[in-house]
Design a protein around this motif. Structure first.
Motif: not given
Length: 141
Positions: A94-120
């Motif tokens: 679901e779109a809002n979950l995608v947004k929240e999880i992206k925020r979590l993994v990038t800010s708290r765990f420093s996962v690079a954006r190129e290591h994220i594949v996301a689709s709402a």
């Protein structure tokens, strides 16, 4: 997702994306550590997935909850906190979950954006056509 050479994968899904997860489980390297979290609202929705039997480091967890915005995020944080390497994060939710999880993994765990594949795959309160229009507008912004 086209990167099948990572050591660690975190895959997040709900019932709308179960076919994608099922397909990826068959092609991800058996040597990779793969954590799959699938959130559902009813335990009767649990199905057998076609996993590579040689992939002993692949695990599928079914999270039965009607509060994925807290419980799924908690599980993601717990898993990411235990990784020694940066995971490739795949999510189709679901779109809002995608947004929240992206925020979590990038800010708290420093996962690079190129290591994220996301689709709402869908958005609460909006039909498929409305979500398509919203995505088009966001891509132009």
């Amino acid at each position: 997702m086209t990167d099948f050479e990572q050591a660690q994968y975190l895959m997040l899904a709900d019932l709308t994306s179960i076919n994608a997860i099922n397909g990826y489980l068959q092609v991800l390297p058996s040597s990779a550590h793969v954590d799959v979290l699938i959130h559902i609202e009813d335990k009767d929705d649990i199905i057998e997935l076609e996993q590579n039997k040689a992939a002993i480091n692949h695990s599928v967890h079914w999270l039965v909850t009607n509060k994925p915005e807290t419980e799924l995020l908690d599980q993601v944080a717990q898993l990411c906190g235990g990784y020694n390497t940066q995971p490739l994060v795949f999510m189709a939710l679901e779109a809002n979950l995608v947004k929240e999880i992206k925020r979590l993994v990038t800010s708290r765990f420093s996962v690079a954006r190129e290591h994220i594949v996301a689709s709402a795959y869908w958005k609460r309160g909006i039909d498929a056509d409305g979500l398509k229009v919203e995505k088009q507008q966001q891509s132009r912004a």
